[in-house]
Design a protein around this motif. Structure first.
Motif, PDB file in Angstrom:
ATOM      1  N   ASP A 148      34.003  16.480  21.299  1.00 13.81           N
ATOM      2  CA  ASP A 148      33.669  17.658  22.117  1.00 13.81           C
ATOM      3  C   ASP A 148      33.022  18.742  21.264  1.00 13.81           C
ATOM      4  O   ASP A 148      32.082  19.408  21.687  1.00 13.81           O
ATOM      5  N   TRP A 149      33.584  18.925  20.069  1.00 16.62           N
ATOM      6  CA  TRP A 149      33.054  19.958  19.166  1.00 16.62           C
ATOM      7  C   TRP A 149      31.636  19.610  18.719  1.00 16.62           C
ATOM      8  O   TRP A 149      30.753  20.456  18.642  1.00 16.62           O
ATOM      9  N   LEU A 150      31.400  18.318  18.459  1.00 13.94           N
ATOM     10  CA  LEU A 150      30.116  17.889  17.901  1.00 13.94           C
ATOM     11  C   LEU A 150      28.997  17.896  18.942  1.00 13.94           C
ATOM     12  O   LEU A 150      27.859  18.241  18.637  1.00 13.94           O
ATOM     13  N   GLY A 151      29.309  17.523  20.178  1.00 12.82           N
ATOM     14  CA  GLY A 151      28.276  17.495  21.232  1.00 12.82           C
ATOM     15  C   GLY A 151      27.299  16.353  21.031  1.00 12.82           C
ATOM     16  O   GLY A 151      27.634  15.331  20.435  1.00 12.82           O
ATOM     17  N   THR A 152      26.092  16.569  21.510  1.00  8.69           N
ATOM     18  CA  THR A 152      25.081  15.505  21.504  1.00  8.69           C
ATOM     19  C   THR A 152      24.392  15.385  20.141  1.00  8.69           C
ATOM     20  O   THR A 152      24.036  16.386  19.541  1.00  8.69           O
ATOM     21  N   ARG A 210      36.457   9.032  11.476  1.00  5.62           N
ATOM     22  CA  ARG A 210      35.437   8.061  11.861  1.00  5.62           C
ATOM     23  C   ARG A 210      35.742   7.387  13.202  1.00  5.62           C
ATOM     24  O   ARG A 210      34.855   7.247  14.048  1.00  5.62           O
ATOM     25  N   ASP A 211      36.998   7.012  13.416  1.00  8.98           N
ATOM     26  CA  ASP A 211      37.343   6.319  14.661  1.00  8.98           C
ATOM     27  C   ASP A 211      37.060   7.190  15.875  1.00  8.98           C
ATOM     28  O   ASP A 211      36.638   6.703  16.920  1.00  8.98           O
ATOM     29  N   ALA A 212      37.321   8.493  15.726  1.00 13.48           N
ATOM     30  CA  ALA A 212      37.111   9.385  16.858  1.00 13.48           C
ATOM     31  C   ALA A 212      35.621   9.562  17.154  1.00 13.48           C
ATOM     32  O   ALA A 212      35.229   9.787  18.295  1.00 13.48           O
ATOM     33  N   LEU A 213      34.782   9.452  16.123  1.00 11.35           N
ATOM     34  CA  LEU A 213      33.349   9.760  16.294  1.00 11.35           C
ATOM     35  C   LEU A 213      32.469   8.523  16.450  1.00 11.35           C
ATOM     36  O   LEU A 213      31.392   8.598  17.031  1.00 11.35           O
ATOM     37  N   ALA A 214      32.905   7.394  15.891  1.00 11.56           N
ATOM     38  CA  ALA A 214      32.037   6.226  15.876  1.00 11.56           C
ATOM     39  C   ALA A 214      32.173   5.425  17.163  1.00 11.56           C
ATOM     40  O   ALA A 214      32.779   4.375  17.186  1.00 11.56           O
ATOM     41  N   ASP A 215      31.659   5.963  18.247  1.00 12.15           N
ATOM     42  CA  ASP A 215      31.640   5.151  19.464  1.00 12.15           C
ATOM     43  C   ASP A 215      30.185   4.812  19.772  1.00 12.15           C
ATOM     44  O   ASP A 215      29.296   5.024  18.954  1.00 12.15           O
ATOM     45  N   ASP A 216      29.947   4.302  20.951  1.00 15.20           N
ATOM     46  CA  ASP A 216      28.607   3.810  21.280  1.00 15.20           C
ATOM     47  C   ASP A 216      27.559   4.913  21.287  1.00 15.20           C
ATOM     48  O   ASP A 216      26.374   4.658  21.171  1.00 15.20           O
ATOM     49  N   ALA A 217      28.032   6.153  21.437  1.00 19.01           N
ATOM     50  CA  ALA A 217      27.073   7.250  21.580  1.00 19.01           C
ATOM     51  C   ALA A 217      26.338   7.556  20.273  1.00 19.01           C
ATOM     52  O   ALA A 217      25.248   8.110  20.290  1.00 19.01           O
ATOM     53  N   PHE A 218      26.947   7.211  19.157  1.00 23.68           N
ATOM     54  CA  PHE A 218      26.339   7.593  17.893  1.00 23.68           C
ATOM     55  C   PHE A 218      26.069   6.383  17.016  1.00 23.68           C
ATOM     56  O   PHE A 218      26.827   5.430  17.010  1.00 23.68           O
ATOM     57  N   SER A 219      25.032   6.517  16.219  1.00 23.79           N
ATOM     58  CA  SER A 219      24.859   5.621  15.086  1.00 23.79           C
ATOM     59  C   SER A 219      25.381   6.413  13.892  1.00 23.79           C
ATOM     60  O   SER A 219      24.883   7.489  13.588  1.00 23.79           O
ATOM     61  N   CYS A 220      26.411   5.882  13.248  1.00 22.20           N
ATOM     62  CA  CYS A 220      27.185   6.700  12.314  1.00 22.20           C
ATOM     63  C   CYS A 220      27.228   6.081  10.912  1.00 22.20           C
ATOM     64  O   CYS A 220      27.523   4.901  10.762  1.00 22.20           O
ATOM     65  N   VAL A 221      26.918   6.886   9.901  1.00 23.48           N
ATOM     66  CA  VAL A 221      26.993   6.432   8.506  1.00 23.48           C
ATOM     67  C   VAL A 221      28.039   7.284   7.783  1.00 23.48           C
ATOM     68  O   VAL A 221      27.971   8.514   7.838  1.00 23.48           O
ATOM     69  N   THR A 222      29.000   6.655   7.126  1.00 27.61           N
ATOM     70  CA  THR A 222      30.009   7.406   6.375  1.00 27.61           C
ATOM     71  C   THR A 222      29.712   7.296   4.880  1.00 27.61           C
ATOM     72  O   THR A 222      29.599   6.193   4.344  1.00 27.61           O
ATOM     73  N   LEU A 223      29.583   8.431   4.226  1.00 26.99           N
ATOM     74  CA  LEU A 223      29.344   8.447   2.781  1.00 26.99           C
ATOM     75  C   LEU A 223      30.668   8.660   2.063  1.00 26.99           C
ATOM     76  O   LEU A 223      31.403   9.587   2.409  1.00 26.99           O
ATOM     77  N   PRO A 224      31.002   7.831   1.092  1.00 24.92           N
ATOM     78  CA  PRO A 224      32.296   7.997   0.419  1.00 24.92           C
ATOM     79  C   PRO A 224      32.362   9.332  -0.341  1.00 24.92           C
ATOM     80  O   PRO A 224      31.414   9.697  -1.043  1.00 24.92           O
ATOM     81  N   ALA A 225      33.479  10.022  -0.182  1.00 23.75           N
ATOM     82  CA  ALA A 225      33.622  11.364  -0.765  1.00 23.75           C
ATOM     83  C   ALA A 225      33.588  11.331  -2.287  1.00 23.75           C
ATOM     84  O   ALA A 225      33.154  12.286  -2.918  1.00 23.75           O
TER      85      ALA A 225
END
Lengths: 234, 334
Positions: free
Chosen positions: A152-156, A172-187
């Protein structure tokens, strides 16, 4: 312009010197709980390697949070001390803005870079920048929130979503759904950077002028939760 | 020698400018009002307030002293004991400020600062002297020699004397810090109204936690209405009785220390040294035992940075400076 930049909001303790348009020297320790001891010696080292004297400093930029309260105290107080003694401008840079900006050069226009720091329990500190054709713009404001409310905070997001920071794995689990193509960079590979505090600090100075070192406070984001002492007779 | 002193170990943000034994400016910004509703210092609130106040307080001290920063010879700062977050604000600022000005940094033990507060004004006590350091966080009896070396004769095993005042004040529904309120009420009270316990331990150690518990039981064993009436009718008497219990223990320890060591000079420093009864009773002890008694002006009993500058200047004169890697020591002792 010669600018000293400090990044102490996380386990990274970093110092950078920017001369005109380039970061000419920077050093980082990636160790928790050494900032109080090592920050000032590290500043002396980096100034020395940059061949910059205190008198030559025009500005001091500091990562203002959110992040570790202890780290923010050390960084902000140190920056104020240098700014005051060197008669240099003081500029505060939001930590997540500088962190997300570090990933900016890898992103394409319309991509969003979301910087996430672990804020304990199920919460993260989150901030997001969107790559535009001109540069970077705020996509979502810095806040502290439970991971399940991140979408909700992130939006489109029209482009790709980049996640960076030690709060990314649990988000990641909360954000990586079908709506986004998501890349996680290791901290540990892409950590907060004093060089990027320097670059964003210079931009802020040019755009808005300096902040007042006398009144500047870290962005704690969370309030202090203290409760009045209960009655001893209950 | 011109020294800037900085102190932020608890809930007061302080800066002072000291020049060759003269205090040119002494600025203290107290946060007591902020912590009052919690009945004690909330560390995170204190740290955040130090961050808000550190630059304005230092600037005010420099302005009042009419000093240009380039004229400073050293920066002295408290690095312990105290609250870690509070100490970090002052120490981090001071380290950067000193390095930026390219002058020596001198880390000062807060308790050593209090001991030095007797040298800020008036005649310095002769050496060696017996010094009672009494505040909200500390209760120590030390012997200070010619070279400012400290030998600790005794210290509290639980609560500090000022902490006992704070806790009892809370039971009485008074403000924080408790010492000044108890002192004011005690002025017109009867110390013999109730006999609260005086702990006397072996040697010169102290214990004040039993006093607080005793007051708690004394009040808790009554109905709420009865307690309210007692506090309404006899608050001054109760304050006088509690104050007498604390002061008796402190004066008794000092009397025994004078007898045992044959000391000729004694001093009382720290926030509780502002207590009017303790000041009177120490004066009386001085006359009875034939010893000089030094008690700082009220301003220098409270946490302040003038005493830190004074202690720092002495250390610097003795050739001591601190490295840029100096860290806070929240549990530092004398």
């Amino acid at each position: 312009m010669t600018l000293l930049a400090l990044e102490t909001a996380t386990a990274t303790c970093g110092v950078a010197v920017l001369n005109d348009d380039a970061v000419v020297a920077e050093a980082h320790l990636h160790r928790p709980r050494v900032h109080a001891e090592r920050l000032t010696p590290l500043i002396e080292d980096v100034l020395g390697h940059a061949d910059v004297s205190t008198e030559a400093l025009n500005a001091v930029a500091v990562s203002m949070g959110p992040g570790s309260y202890t780290g923010l105290r050390i960084g902000t107080s140190t920056a104020k001390g240098w700014a005051l003694s060197a008669d240099a401008a003081f500029v505060g840079v939001p930590t997540l803005e500088a962190y997300a900006a570090r990933v900016g050069p890898m992103a394409a226009p319309e991509d969003v870079v979301c910087a996430l720091l672990d804020a304990r329990r199920d919460e993260v500190y989150a901030g997001a920048l969107r790559r535009t054709t001109e540069g970077l713009a705020e996509h979502a404001p810095t806040t502290a929130l439970p991971v399940e409310t991140l979408p909700d905070w992130l939006g489109t997001v029209d482009g790709q979503l980049w996640l960076v920071g030690d709060g990314a794995p649990k988000s990641r689990d909360a954000l990586a759904d079908d709506a986004f193509s998501c890349v996680t960079l290791p901290a540990d590979a892409v950590s907060p950077s004093a060089g990027w505090v320097a670059r964003r600090g210079r931009q802020r100075l040019e755009a808005h002028g300096p902040d007042d070192a006398a009144t500047a406070e870290p962005l704690y984001v969370k309030d202090v939760h203290a409760t009045p002492a209960p009655s001893p007779f209950d | 020698m011109l020294v800037l002193g900085i102190e932020s170990s608890c809930d007061d943000t302080a800066a002072a400018v000291w020049e060759d034994g003269t205090v040119r400016a002494n600025v203290v910004s107290s946060q007591a009002d902020l912590h009052e509703e919690y009945g004690g210092v909330v560390p995170e609130l204190a740290s955040r307030n130090h961050q808000r106040l550190i630059v304005p307080v230092v600037q005010r001290a420099l302005t009042k002293a009419e000093v240009d920063v380039e004229g400073l010879d050293a920066v002295a700062v408290t690095y312990g004991p105290g609250l870690p977050g509070s100490l970090l604000v002052g120490l981090s600022f001071a380290k950067a400020f000193a390095r930026g000005l390219d002058v020596p940094l001198i880390g000062v033990n807060h308790l050593e600062g209090h001991v030095c507060s007797v040298d800020l004004e008036g005649p310095r006590p002769g050496r060696p002297f017996l010094c009672l350091v009494v505040s909200g966080g500390h209760t120590e009896l030390v012997r200070v020699d010619e070279n400012a070396q400290h030998e600790v004769l005794g210290r509290t095993r639980d609560d500090a004397a000022g902490e006992a005042f704070d806790k009892v004040a809370q039971l009485f529904g008074l403000g924080y810090p408790g010492g000044p309120d108890i002192d004011r009420h005690a002025e017109t009270g009867d110390p013999a109204f109730h006999d609260f316990p005086r702990s006397r331990l072996d040697g010169f150690d102290f214990s004040f936690s039993g006093l607080k518990t005793s007051v708690l039981y004394y009040l808790r064993d009554r109905s709420a209405a009865e307690r309210k009436r007692l506090l309404a009718d006899h608050l001054d008497d109760l304050c006088a009785a509690v104050q007498a219990a604390v002061v008796d223990v402190l004066v008794d320890a000092m009397r025994r220390a004078v007898e045992e060591t044959g000391g000729e000079h004694v001093a009382v420093v720290g926030g509780v040294a502002a207590n009017s009864s303790l000041r009177r009773r120490m004066g009386a002890l001085g006359r009875e035992a034939g010893v000089d008694v030094s008690v700082p002006a009220l301003t220098y009993c409270m946490d302040n940075a003038a005493m830190i500058a004074q202690a720092g200047a002495r250390r610097l004169a003795a050739g001591h400076t601190s490295p840029a890697a100096l860290d806070v020591h929240p549990n530092l002792q004398l």
